[in-house]
Design a protein around this motif. Structure first.
Motif, PDB file in Angstrom:
ATOM      1  N   ARG A 187       0.627  -0.855   0.220  1.00 29.65           N
ATOM      2  CA  ARG A 187       0.108  -0.151   0.200  1.00 29.65           C
ATOM      3  C   ARG A 187       0.797   1.531  -0.306  1.00 29.65           C
ATOM      4  N   ILE A 188       0.428   2.098  -0.436  1.00 24.18           N
ATOM      5  CA  ILE A 188       0.396   3.261  -0.709  1.00 24.18           C
ATOM      6  C   ILE A 188       0.483   4.585   0.638  1.00 24.18           C
ATOM      7  N   HIS A 189       0.903   4.575   1.868  1.00 22.43           N
ATOM      8  CA  HIS A 189      -0.137   5.980   2.644  1.00 22.43           C
ATOM      9  C   HIS A 189      -0.526   6.905   1.923  1.00 22.43           C
ATOM     10  N   HIS A 190      -1.849   7.286   1.507  1.00 21.38           N
ATOM     11  CA  HIS A 190      -2.827   8.502   0.787  1.00 21.38           C
ATOM     12  C   HIS A 190      -2.294   9.381   1.700  1.00 21.38           C
ATOM     13  N   LYS A 191      -1.785   9.859   2.392  1.00 27.18           N
ATOM     14  CA  LYS A 191      -1.274  11.102   3.294  1.00 27.18           C
ATOM     15  C   LYS A 191       0.588  11.959   3.006  1.00 27.18           C
ATOM     16  N   THR A 192       0.940   9.906   3.337  1.00 28.52           N
ATOM     17  CA  THR A 192       2.669  10.293   3.949  1.00 28.52           C
ATOM     18  C   THR A 192       3.203   9.414   2.644  1.00 28.52           C
ATOM     19  N   PHE A 193       2.936   9.159   1.100  1.00 28.67           N
ATOM     20  CA  PHE A 193       3.509   7.913   0.501  1.00 28.67           C
ATOM     21  C   PHE A 193       3.911   7.114   1.602  1.00 28.67           C
ATOM     22  N   GLU A 194       3.903   6.619   2.375  1.00 31.82           N
ATOM     23  CA  GLU A 194       5.015   5.911   3.101  1.00 31.82           C
ATOM     24  C   GLU A 194       4.165   4.298   1.929  1.00 31.82           C
ATOM     25  N   ARG A 195       5.579   3.108   1.759  1.00 29.79           N
ATOM     26  CA  ARG A 195       4.948   2.424   1.708  1.00 29.79           C
ATOM     27  C   ARG A 195       5.236   1.372   2.524  1.00 29.79           C
ATOM     28  N   ILE A 196       3.582   0.598   2.535  1.00 29.22           N
ATOM     29  CA  ILE A 196       3.593  -0.092   3.995  1.00 29.22           C
ATOM     30  C   ILE A 196       2.766  -1.231   3.110  1.00 29.22           C
ATOM     31  N   GLU A 197       2.556  -2.550   4.837  1.00 32.06           N
ATOM     32  CA  GLU A 197       1.935  -3.561   4.627  1.00 32.06           C
ATOM     33  C   GLU A 197       2.371  -4.335   2.791  1.00 32.06           C
ATOM     34  N   LYS A 198       3.345  -4.843   3.329  1.00 33.63           N
ATOM     35  CA  LYS A 198       4.497  -5.417   2.248  1.00 33.63           C
ATOM     36  C   LYS A 198       3.962  -6.783   2.194  1.00 33.63           C
ATOM     37  N   ARG A 199       3.890  -7.937   1.489  1.00 32.15           N
ATOM     38  CA  ARG A 199       3.608  -8.990   1.127  1.00 32.15           C
ATOM     39  C   ARG A 199       4.640  -9.559   0.058  1.00 32.15           C
ATOM     40  N   LEU A 200       5.678 -10.400  -0.810  1.00 29.98           N
ATOM     41  CA  LEU A 200       6.208 -11.122  -1.027  1.00 29.98           C
ATOM     42  C   LEU A 200       5.938 -12.466  -1.339  1.00 29.98           C
ATOM     43  N   TYR A 201       5.565 -12.916  -2.267  1.00 31.59           N
ATOM     44  CA  TYR A 201       5.252 -14.205  -3.179  1.00 31.59           C
ATOM     45  C   TYR A 201       6.268 -14.348  -4.214  1.00 31.59           C
ATOM     46  N   SER A 202       6.739 -15.653  -3.916  1.00 32.06           N
ATOM     47  CA  SER A 202       7.146 -16.200  -5.238  1.00 32.06           C
ATOM     48  C   SER A 202       7.246 -17.308  -5.319  1.00 32.06           C
ATOM     49  N   GLY A 203       8.019 -18.357  -6.949  1.00 36.13           N
ATOM     50  CA  GLY A 203       7.539 -19.305  -6.904  1.00 36.13           C
ATOM     51  C   GLY A 203       7.093 -20.095  -8.254  1.00 36.13           C
ATOM     52  N   ARG A 204       6.842 -20.867  -8.874  1.00 38.48           N
ATOM     53  CA  ARG A 204       6.591 -21.128 -10.473  1.00 38.48           C
ATOM     54  C   ARG A 204       4.869 -20.505 -11.108  1.00 38.48           C
ATOM     55  N   TYR A 205       5.389 -20.033 -12.219  1.00 35.57           N
ATOM     56  CA  TYR A 205       4.073 -20.161 -13.100  1.00 35.57           C
ATOM     57  C   TYR A 205       4.110 -20.832 -14.432  1.00 35.57           C
ATOM     58  N   ALA A 206       2.720 -21.639 -14.506  1.00 36.13           N
ATOM     59  CA  ALA A 206       2.393 -22.249 -15.847  1.00 36.13           C
ATOM     60  C   ALA A 206       1.707 -21.688 -16.574  1.00 36.13           C
ATOM     61  N   MET A 207       1.737 -21.930 -18.343  1.00 42.23           N
ATOM     62  CA  MET A 207       0.822 -21.727 -19.543  1.00 42.23           C
ATOM     63  C   MET A 207      -0.351 -22.586 -19.810  1.00 42.23           C
ATOM     64  N   ALA A 208      -1.016 -22.120 -19.303  1.00 42.25           N
ATOM     65  CA  ALA A 208      -2.289 -23.333 -19.776  1.00 42.25           C
ATOM     66  C   ALA A 208      -3.622 -22.635 -21.072  1.00 42.25           C
ATOM     67  N   ARG A 209      -4.648 -23.675 -21.700  1.00 38.88           N
ATOM     68  CA  ARG A 209      -5.803 -23.465 -21.839  1.00 38.88           C
ATOM     69  C   ARG A 209      -7.204 -23.523 -21.901  1.00 38.88           C
ATOM     70  N   SER A 210      -7.431 -22.830 -21.292  1.00 32.74           N
ATOM     71  CA  SER A 210      -9.249 -22.652 -21.003  1.00 32.74           C
ATOM     72  C   SER A 210      -9.836 -23.733 -21.990  1.00 32.74           C
ATOM     73  N   SER A 211     -10.980 -24.097 -21.460  1.00 31.53           N
ATOM     74  CA  SER A 211     -12.114 -24.221 -22.002  1.00 31.53           C
ATOM     75  C   SER A 211     -12.692 -24.007 -23.486  1.00 31.53           C
ATOM     76  N   HIS A 212     -12.826 -22.604 -23.387  1.00 34.03           N
ATOM     77  CA  HIS A 212     -12.823 -21.683 -24.319  1.00 34.03           C
ATOM     78  C   HIS A 212     -11.655 -21.136 -25.492  1.00 34.03           C
ATOM     79  N   GLY A 213     -10.156 -21.470 -24.999  1.00 32.21           N
ATOM     80  CA  GLY A 213      -9.157 -21.602 -25.951  1.00 32.21           C
ATOM     81  C   GLY A 213      -8.544 -20.205 -25.223  1.00 32.21           C
ATOM     82  N   ASP A 214      -8.869 -20.018 -24.355  1.00 33.62           N
ATOM     83  CA  ASP A 214      -7.934 -18.374 -23.858  1.00 33.62           C
ATOM     84  C   ASP A 214      -6.695 -19.605 -22.654  1.00 33.62           C
TER      85      ASP A 214
END
Length: 391
Positions: free
Chosen positions: A256-283
């Motif tokens: 989040r960026i505090h709307h008054k002070t512009f402080e960067r707060i409530e930070k959470r980082l995730y990392s891992g692997r991703y995969a590409m696939a096709r939906s039943s509609h072809g997307d």
């Protein structure tokens, strides 16, 4: 874990029946608090659900969403007894559980308006089956007259809301109340207690907006072929930056960026692997392997399945679970809907975007993913290749 044939908290359920808005807790949530919260409460979550109970609209809440709020109200050393938020009154009083020793426990409260806190019962079962079931004890937690007047003035609450009463007018024996987002009210009232922090720089580029400690993770990721690159999503003062790397790895940063002070707060980082696939509609689908942690919000996993959209020479990633909401906004208002529903591709040197929270203008109909097209019931507009603004 053992579940009971008859609810141990049956007296509470009988006195305060669950509303139709109650949703049974997921197995993931039950597992997360197995051995941490009493089995009687987990059984109530599983069989009756989270949400409002009774005419007083007492809300059983997901502790994962409320833990950061409670931890800001009551700052404790790392080895202190763990406080777990479990319920919310219609006027915003937050109730929490503590396991004091292997055999001792209590339920306590924090009032965000008066800033008062204290113990309510020395047993969770006693709290639900006795304190909340006896009118004279319940009135010490919830003022029935005030809650009823607020409901008459504003209407019934929906999940995530509380009544906020104007305390200055109340002292003059006048009532003015409003329905507000419960989490946001607690954050606002808590921030009002803190001295204003030093003002940070207002961001001008995507790189500026990042919390400085995360710059090294994203600085070398550039736009590549197909889906590779950086994707930004925003909603009011919440931001998410997703990096998809050519080697199949991702980083997903929340802050989040505090709307008054512009402080960067409530930070959470995730990392891992991703995969590409096709939906039943072809997307094309991007599937992120997101493993939640103890400090996670339950909504952090909402980006685990994203639908690729190409429009205007750039890529967008749409939350698969929000396609119906996107379809309603596009068909009704020619907008993409809440801006948290999608990511747009960016570069770190790009100008910091001012994304409207109710969504940017929708692209041409032909550019939408096929599954999203199928959800938009505006047949005459399909042939024109776009969606016109509706009055």
């Amino acid at each position: 874990m053992v579940f009971f044939r008859r609810l141990i908290l049956q007296d509470f359920v009988k006195t305060h029946p669950p509303s139709r808005q109650c949703v049974p807790a997921s197995r993931e949530l039950i597992r997360a608090y197995d051995g941490i919260l009493p089995p009687s409460l987990l059984d109530l979550w599983r069989r009756k659900g989270l949400g409002f109970y009774g005419d007083q609209q007492l809300a059983l809440i997901d502790p994962r969403l409320w833990q950061p709020v409670l931890d800001r109200w009551i700052i404790s050393p790392p080895d202190a007894v763990r406080r777990i938020p479990i319920a919310l009154t219609p006027l915003g009083v937050l109730l929490y559980y503590r396991k004091l020793t292997p055999v001792d426990e209590d339920v306590a409260f924090i009032d965000p308006v008066s800033k008062k806190t204290g113990e309510l019962a020395w047993s969770l079962d006693e709290f639900f089956n006795q304190v909340l079931c006896k009118q004279e004890l319940l009135e010490e937690i919830v003022s029935p007259a005030l809650a009823q007047s607020a409901r008459q003035q504003c209407g019934a609450l929906v999940n995530g809301e509380v009544y906020e009463v104007d305390e200055m007018l109340l002292s003059m024996q006048m009532l003015r109340s409003a329905k507000v987002d419960a989490l946001e009210m607690h954050r606002r009232l808590r921030e009002a207690v803190d001295p204003p922090p030093a003002k940070a720089a207002e961001p001008t580029t995507v790189a500026d907006a990042l919390p400085v400690e995360y710059h090294p993770l994203f600085k070398d990721i550039t736009r590549g072929q197909h889906w590779v690159g950086l994707y930004l999503s925003s909603y009011i003062d919440w931001y998410r930056l997703l990096a998809l790397q050519p080697d199949g790895r991702y980083q997903l940063l929340f802050w989040r960026i505090h709307h008054k002070t512009f402080e960067r707060i409530e930070k959470r980082l995730y990392s891992g692997r991703y995969a590409m696939a096709r939906s039943s509609h072809g997307d094309e689908i991007v599937e992120l392997d997101i493993a939640l942690r103890k400090d996670s919000l339950g909504s952090d996993a909402n980006d685990n399945r994203l639908v690729v959209m190409h429009s205007g020479g750039t890529n967008f990633l749409l939350r698969a679970d929000e396609l119906a909401g996107l379809a309603a906004a596009i068909g009704g208002r020619n907008l993409m809907g809440r801006s948290e529903y999608y990511f747009s591709q960016v570069a770190l040197e790009d100008e910091w975007p001012d994304e409207p929270s109710d969504g940017r203008a929708a692209p041409a109909f032909a550019h939408l993913p096929l599954e999203l097209q199928a959800l938009i019931d505006v047949a005459p507009l399909r042939s024109r290749g776009g969606i016109d603004q509706c009055d």
